[in-house]
Design a protein around this motif. Structure first.
Motif, mmCIF file in Angstrom:
data_model
loop_
_atom_site.group_PDB
_atom_site.id
_atom_site.type_symbol
_atom_site.label_atom_id
_atom_site.label_comp_id
_atom_site.label_asym_id
_atom_site.label_seq_id
_atom_site.Cartn_x
_atom_site.Cartn_y
_atom_site.Cartn_z
ATOM 1 N N LEU A 24 0.826 -1.203 0.000
ATOM 2 C CA LEU A 24 0.000 0.000 0.000
ATOM 3 C C LEU A 24 0.864 1.260 0.000
ATOM 4 O O LEU A 24 0.537 2.256 -0.661
ATOM 5 N N GLU A 25 1.997 1.227 0.716
ATOM 6 C CA GLU A 25 2.918 2.373 0.731
ATOM 7 C C GLU A 25 3.550 2.565 -0.642
ATOM 8 O O GLU A 25 3.685 3.697 -1.129
ATOM 9 N N ILE A 26 3.917 1.452 -1.291
ATOM 10 C CA ILE A 26 4.484 1.534 -2.640
ATOM 11 C C ILE A 26 3.460 2.118 -3.611
ATOM 12 O O ILE A 26 3.781 2.968 -4.450
ATOM 13 N N ALA A 27 2.203 1.650 -3.490
ATOM 14 C CA ALA A 27 1.153 2.123 -4.388
ATOM 15 C C ALA A 27 0.925 3.625 -4.249
ATOM 16 O O ALA A 27 0.521 4.294 -5.216
ATOM 17 N N ASN A 28 1.200 4.153 -3.054
ATOM 18 C CA ASN A 28 0.985 5.575 -2.804
ATOM 19 C C ASN A 28 2.253 6.413 -2.998
ATOM 20 O O ASN A 28 2.275 7.599 -2.650
ATOM 21 N N THR A 29 3.308 5.790 -3.546
ATOM 22 C CA THR A 29 4.582 6.487 -3.728
ATOM 23 C C THR A 29 4.869 6.656 -5.210
ATOM 24 O O THR A 29 4.906 5.677 -5.966
ATOM 25 N N ALA A 30 5.070 7.873 -5.626
ATOM 26 C CA ALA A 30 5.379 8.139 -7.033
ATOM 27 C C ALA A 30 6.760 7.594 -7.383
ATOM 28 O O ALA A 30 7.686 7.635 -6.575
ATOM 29 N N GLY A 31 6.864 7.037 -8.586
ATOM 30 C CA GLY A 31 8.161 6.594 -9.074
ATOM 31 C C GLY A 31 8.492 5.147 -8.811
ATOM 32 O O GLY A 31 9.577 4.682 -9.153
ATOM 33 N N ILE A 32 7.575 4.395 -8.158
ATOM 34 C CA ILE A 32 7.801 2.968 -7.898
ATOM 35 C C ILE A 32 6.598 2.175 -8.394
ATOM 36 O O ILE A 32 5.451 2.520 -8.097
#
Length: 351
Positions: A24-32
């Motif tokens: 969920l943190e990755i999904a909310n992080t631009a560029g990953i």
């Protein structure tokens, strides 16, 4: 600049729990960008499918459907299948969790393709090389470029093996998940009412490790121990498929006086069961920690544990020990921000 593409390998119950806050943190992080590969190691719906609904995990891009068979057969089939996907997708890194056959297969497939490996929950050691999980975690640590350790002990374990580069102490992802999901479980789960259980009126248990299911004598020893040390309370066991199959093979009834068997539970219901138990018996690594998160004493049905701080802090004891150490808090598990810390480190590493 193109996105950093990470292929994540998951396959077993504890990995779904750890993956939830990080994905969920990755999904909310631009560029990953994350490509999720489910090996199928846990195939029972309550051991696998429920996590994608209960934990709001995105459905995997791939489900390999590989389960059962010997450790070598399972790992080999996973290795070949994952290698094919990684060759097609060409991710920038492969992320694996913990110590399962899925972990080992993903780590080896990536290493052989010269793709950097990111190991979440690195550095754990039981120092029992008879455990398949110990072999898996040691081998993956030694091929990893980034190693995310939950505690200082796990960092020290790696240093003793000569691994210091790329090592980061980040706390425990399972604590992130527990903080988020426990209030939801308390509100939504009706498990206690459905099973007619009262808070602190029962013990919860899990049993599935090879040492405890390899023979009729091992299963009987574990069951007798739980009944004898439950203080007269009923022991409720959501029965793992491996244990059910072993009991059937040995013609043993797990359900008996003092023990009630229920089907494997979704994670929300399992939180409810664990949080409201008077005592937890387990041979699982994850549930030892979850017991601490919920403030419930635990007995580990093993002669060693990779989560040694749960023992030294007095919340857990091995079944070979008769008493608990003085009880203290475990600050090293973090404050619930491990997922954010991990993503920030990955971004800096890839820059």
């Amino acid at each position: 600049m193109s996105n950093l593409r990470i292929a994540t390998i998951i396959g077993a119950r504890p990995q779904f729990v750890k993956a939830a806050p990080l994905s969920l943190e990755i999904a909310n992080t631009a560029g990953i960008e994350e490509i999720s590969i489910h090996t199928g190691q846990h195939y029972d719906a309550n051991m696998s499918d429920v996590f994608f609904s209960d934990l709001a995990l995105p459905r995997p891009a791939y489900n390999l459907g590989i389960s059962g068979g010997s450790h070598g057969k399972m790992t080999g089939e996973m290795l070949a299948a994952i290698e094919t996907i990684l060759t097609e997708q060409a991710p920038d890194a492969v992320l694996v969790y913990g110590d399962t056959n899925s972990t080992l297969a993903g780590g080896l497939a990536a290493a052989k393709l010269n793709i950097p490996v990111i190991h979440v929950e690195a550095g754990l050691r039981s120092f029992n090389r008879k455990m398949p999980e110990e072999i898996n975690r040691v081998m993956v640590d030694h091929v990893s470029a980034l190693l995310f350790c939950p505690t200082s002990t796990s960092v020290e374990n790696l240093a003793r093996e000569g691994i210091t580069k790329g090592v980061h102490q980040v706390g425990d992802l399972m604590f992130d998940a527990t903080l988020t999901l426990t209030p939801i479980a308390e509100e939504q789960s009706k498990l206690l009412e459905e099973l007619d259980l009262s808070p602190s009126g029962y013990c919860a248990a899990t049993l599935h490790r090879a040492d405890n299911t390899a023979s009729p004598e091992a299963i009987e020893k574990a069951l007798r121990y739980m009944v004898q040390h439950s203080d007269g309370k009923e022991v409720v066991i959501p029965l793992h498929p491996r244990t059910r199959h072993a009991a059937e093979r040995f013609n043993i009834s797990v359900e008996r006086d003092g023990i009630r068997v229920v089907e494997p539970l979704g994670y929300i219901d399992m939180i409810k069961l664990a949080k409201n138990a008077a005592l937890i018996f387990t041979d699982s690594g994850g549930l030892q920690k979850e017991a601490y998160f919920h403030g419930v004493p635990c007995v580990t049905l093993r002669s060693e544990t990779e989560w040694i701080e749960t023992v030294t802090s007095g919340w857990n004891r091995l079944w070979s020990e008769g008493s608990y150490a003085p009880r203290t808090d475990i600050a090293e598990y973090g404050d619930g921000s491990s997922a954010k810390t991990i993503v920030n480190i990955i971004k800096d590493w890839s820059a």
